[in-house]
Design a protein around this motif. Structure first.
Motif, mmCIF file in Angstrom:
data_model
loop_
_atom_site.group_PDB
_atom_site.id
_atom_site.type_symbol
_atom_site.label_atom_id
_atom_site.label_comp_id
_atom_site.label_asym_id
_atom_site.label_seq_id
_atom_site.Cartn_x
_atom_site.Cartn_y
_atom_site.Cartn_z
ATOM 1 N N SER A 166 39.402 7.358 15.972
ATOM 2 C CA SER A 166 39.470 5.978 15.479
ATOM 3 C C SER A 166 40.305 5.974 14.210
ATOM 4 O O SER A 166 40.488 7.016 13.572
ATOM 5 C CB SER A 166 38.065 5.451 15.181
ATOM 6 N N THR A 167 40.805 4.823 13.847
ATOM 7 C CA THR A 167 41.333 4.717 12.490
ATOM 8 C C THR A 167 40.147 4.648 11.531
ATOM 9 O O THR A 167 39.066 4.160 11.888
ATOM 10 C CB THR A 167 42.206 3.476 12.301
ATOM 11 N N ASP A 219 42.740 7.027 3.951
ATOM 12 C CA ASP A 219 43.489 5.779 4.073
ATOM 13 C C ASP A 219 43.007 5.037 5.320
ATOM 14 O O ASP A 219 42.803 5.648 6.374
ATOM 15 C CB ASP A 219 44.990 6.080 4.187
ATOM 16 N N PRO A 220 42.790 3.717 5.257
ATOM 17 C CA PRO A 220 42.262 2.976 6.407
ATOM 18 C C PRO A 220 43.094 3.120 7.679
ATOM 19 O O PRO A 220 42.566 2.965 8.789
ATOM 20 C CB PRO A 220 42.248 1.519 5.920
ATOM 21 N N ASN A 221 44.377 3.416 7.537
ATOM 22 C CA ASN A 221 45.234 3.532 8.714
ATOM 23 C C ASN A 221 45.295 4.944 9.290
ATOM 24 O O ASN A 221 45.899 5.158 10.337
ATOM 25 C CB ASN A 221 46.655 3.069 8.367
ATOM 26 N N GLU A 222 44.682 5.890 8.614
ATOM 27 C CA GLU A 222 44.707 7.260 9.107
ATOM 28 C C GLU A 222 43.692 7.461 10.226
ATOM 29 O O GLU A 222 42.655 6.806 10.284
ATOM 30 C CB GLU A 222 44.411 8.243 7.972
ATOM 31 N N GLU A 223 44.000 8.416 11.105
ATOM 32 C CA GLU A 223 43.081 8.783 12.164
ATOM 33 C C GLU A 223 41.936 9.617 11.596
ATOM 34 O O GLU A 223 42.152 10.499 10.769
ATOM 35 C CB GLU A 223 43.789 9.631 13.228
ATOM 36 N N THR A 246 49.461 11.064 8.618
ATOM 37 C CA THR A 246 50.249 9.838 8.502
ATOM 38 C C THR A 246 50.609 9.474 7.076
ATOM 39 O O THR A 246 51.627 8.856 6.831
ATOM 40 C CB THR A 246 49.479 8.667 9.141
ATOM 41 N N GLN A 247 49.774 9.855 6.121
ATOM 42 C CA GLN A 247 50.036 9.478 4.733
ATOM 43 C C GLN A 247 50.589 10.642 3.901
ATOM 44 O O GLN A 247 50.796 10.496 2.701
ATOM 45 C CB GLN A 247 48.745 8.951 4.078
ATOM 46 N N GLY A 296 39.730 2.760 9.016
ATOM 47 C CA GLY A 296 39.378 1.374 8.730
ATOM 48 C C GLY A 296 38.466 0.792 9.794
ATOM 49 O O GLY A 296 37.451 0.146 9.477
ATOM 50 N N ASN A 297 38.810 0.990 11.056
ATOM 51 C CA ASN A 297 37.973 0.468 12.142
ATOM 52 C C ASN A 297 36.589 1.090 12.127
ATOM 53 O O ASN A 297 35.577 0.396 12.286
ATOM 54 C CB ASN A 297 38.636 0.735 13.492
#
Length: 465
Positions: free
Chosen positions: A318-319, A281-285, A222-223, A321-322
């Protein structure tokens, strides 16, 4: 005593030969199952066992004993003396040629005691104790089995094995090694006769994928960046009763019930700590992929001597970040849910997917943590002449084919006599430092001081790859 990771010694290889079965065996073609025949298993699976000096063996040469036992074992496991051929659709079959397995006789100028009070991976000079004979490491048209028996100065010896993973999983390799040990002790036939019957795990006709198998889907970047496999180090961590208790005390009530296994608890904990350490990155899987032994899931049960692959690799996602912000039970529930998906039908669905999609490899990158528990292997059965190994387990736990991705939970007794799980981890050096601090932070919440434990308990050792 010097750290075993810093130990160096010389290994002299005296003889390398192909050992055929001790008696004539059928020349035939045997088809692998569609669980065996997937891209992820097209490599060689290593095992190592360290034996102390055994007075009962004083009049015998342990290397000759195991060489003879290998020839006898190959009579029963004669496909392992053959060679893989690739046919239409990349399908693998074994041509049972009787050519034999590679056997290396060696001597090392080192004593078993010099490896340290507690044997655990990473092992020093492993490339010398399990020598990669040139041309032997391929998948097709190569020996399927390589064994090196190395005498030590103290009278002990090391037995290292490497098998083509498409032929068997860890359980199957231990089954074969245990047969060797039985025959070395004087048995005429194995107590558990090997069973081929790979059709039991072959694709259905017609094949139909009945589950979502996210583990074989492409990973989104994603990044636009991936964590590099550079400057890797390996450390082993011991989780004994105190560490496991600390984790359970920080978890919800269902963790203390029979619903949650120690493997699931450790897998979730390490996945979370590892993700914090690699800092995506917090939004990455981020993913955890668990190897699950499916032998107990079949009805009727698989034959006891079945030595093929019976594993599935369910996935939790999960992401980042989560996973990092939520408490441990968030990761734990994801792991438990992923493992619970595996049934007999799930494994058959994987076999069908292999045929339909051309035998793909499960998807992975550095954001994927791959973990397996080898407690079920039965390595304690590898006994010769009244002597049991002081360590018997995976030779490259925590490193594997691709450094940084996977680890194995190994049954282990530390130098205090505590039984627990040894978990080797491989990470980039800077991430490893963060990982260790995260382990200490969480376990210390239960008032366990790991300052001294780094020497003898949870923190075992380090090597640079």
């Amino acid at each position: 005593m010097a750290s075993p990771n810093a130990l160096t010694f010389k290994v002299t290889r005296k003889n390398t030969e192909l050992i055929p079965p001790a008696k004539p065996t059928p020349h035939e073609f045997k088809t692998l199952s569609d669980i065996d025949d997937q891209e992820a298993f097209r490599f060689h699976l290593p095992l190592i066992a360290f034996f102390p000096k055994n007075p009962a063996m004083d009049i015998k040469d342990p290397v000759k004993v195991f060489r003879d036992a290998l020839a006898k074992a190959l009579v029963f496991y004669y496909p392992l003396a053959g060679r893989l051929r690739e046919t239409a659709g990349r399908k693998l079959v074994v041509e049972c040629t009787g050519e034999g397995a590679l056997f290396i006789e060696a001597d090392a100028d080192v004593r078993l005691q010099q490896f340290g009070d507690t044997l655990q991976p990473p092992f020093p000079c492993l490339e010398e104790l399990l020598y990669d004979v040139p041309g032997s490491g391929g998948v097709v048209n190569c020996p399927l089995l390589l064994i090196q028996a190395t005498r030590l100065k103290c009278g002990g010896f090391i037995l290292a094995l490497r098998v083509n993973h498409t032929m068997c999983d860890g359980f199957g390799l231990i089954l074969f090694a245990s047969t060797m040990a039985e025959l070395a002790r004087g048995a005429e036939i194995p107590s558990v006769l090997p069973v081929w019957q790979r059709h039991l795990l072959s694709a259905r006709d017609p094949p139909h994928v009945s589950y979502m198998h996210d583990e074989y889907e492409n990973i989104p970047d994603t990044q636009g960046t991936l964590i590099p496999f550079e400057n890797m180090v390996e450390r082993s961590f011991f989780f004994g009763p105190g560490e496991i208790s600390a984790l359970r005390h920080q978890s919800p009530p269902f963790v203390t019930s029979s619903r949650c296994t120690t493997f699931e608890l450790l897998a979730a904990y390490i996945w979370r700590c590892r993700t914090i350490a690699i800092s995506p990155d917090p939004n990455e899987e981020v993913r955890i992929l668990c190897f699950v032994n499916g032998r107990k899931l079949f009805n009727p049960p698989l034959p006891a001597g079945y030595y093929g692959n019976v594993v599935a690799t369910p996935l939790a996602i999960s992401t980042a970040g989560n996973l990092c912000k939520q408490p441990l039970d968030f990761a734990l529930e994801l792991v438990m849910k992923a493992k619970s998906k595996v049934t007999e039908d799930y494994i058959k669905s994987v076999a069908d997917l292999m045929v339909i999609r051309g035998r793909p490899h499960f998807a992975f990158d550095m954001r994927t943590y791959v973990v397996s528990d080898v407690a079920y292997l039965g390595s304690e059965n590898l006994e010769i002449g009244g002597g049991s190994p002081v360590f018997c387990g995976p030779a490259k736990a925590g490193v594997g084919v691709i450094p940084g991705l996977g680890s194995l939970n190994i049954p282990f007794k530390n130098n205090k006599g505590e039984k627990g799980k040894l978990v080797p981890i491989c990470l980039p050096a800077n991430a490893m430092e963060v990982f260790v601090k995260e382990l200490e932070t969480i376990v210390k919440k239960d008032d366990i001081d790991l300052g001294d434990a780094r020497k003898s308990s949870i923190f075992i050792g380090r090597t640079k790859l």
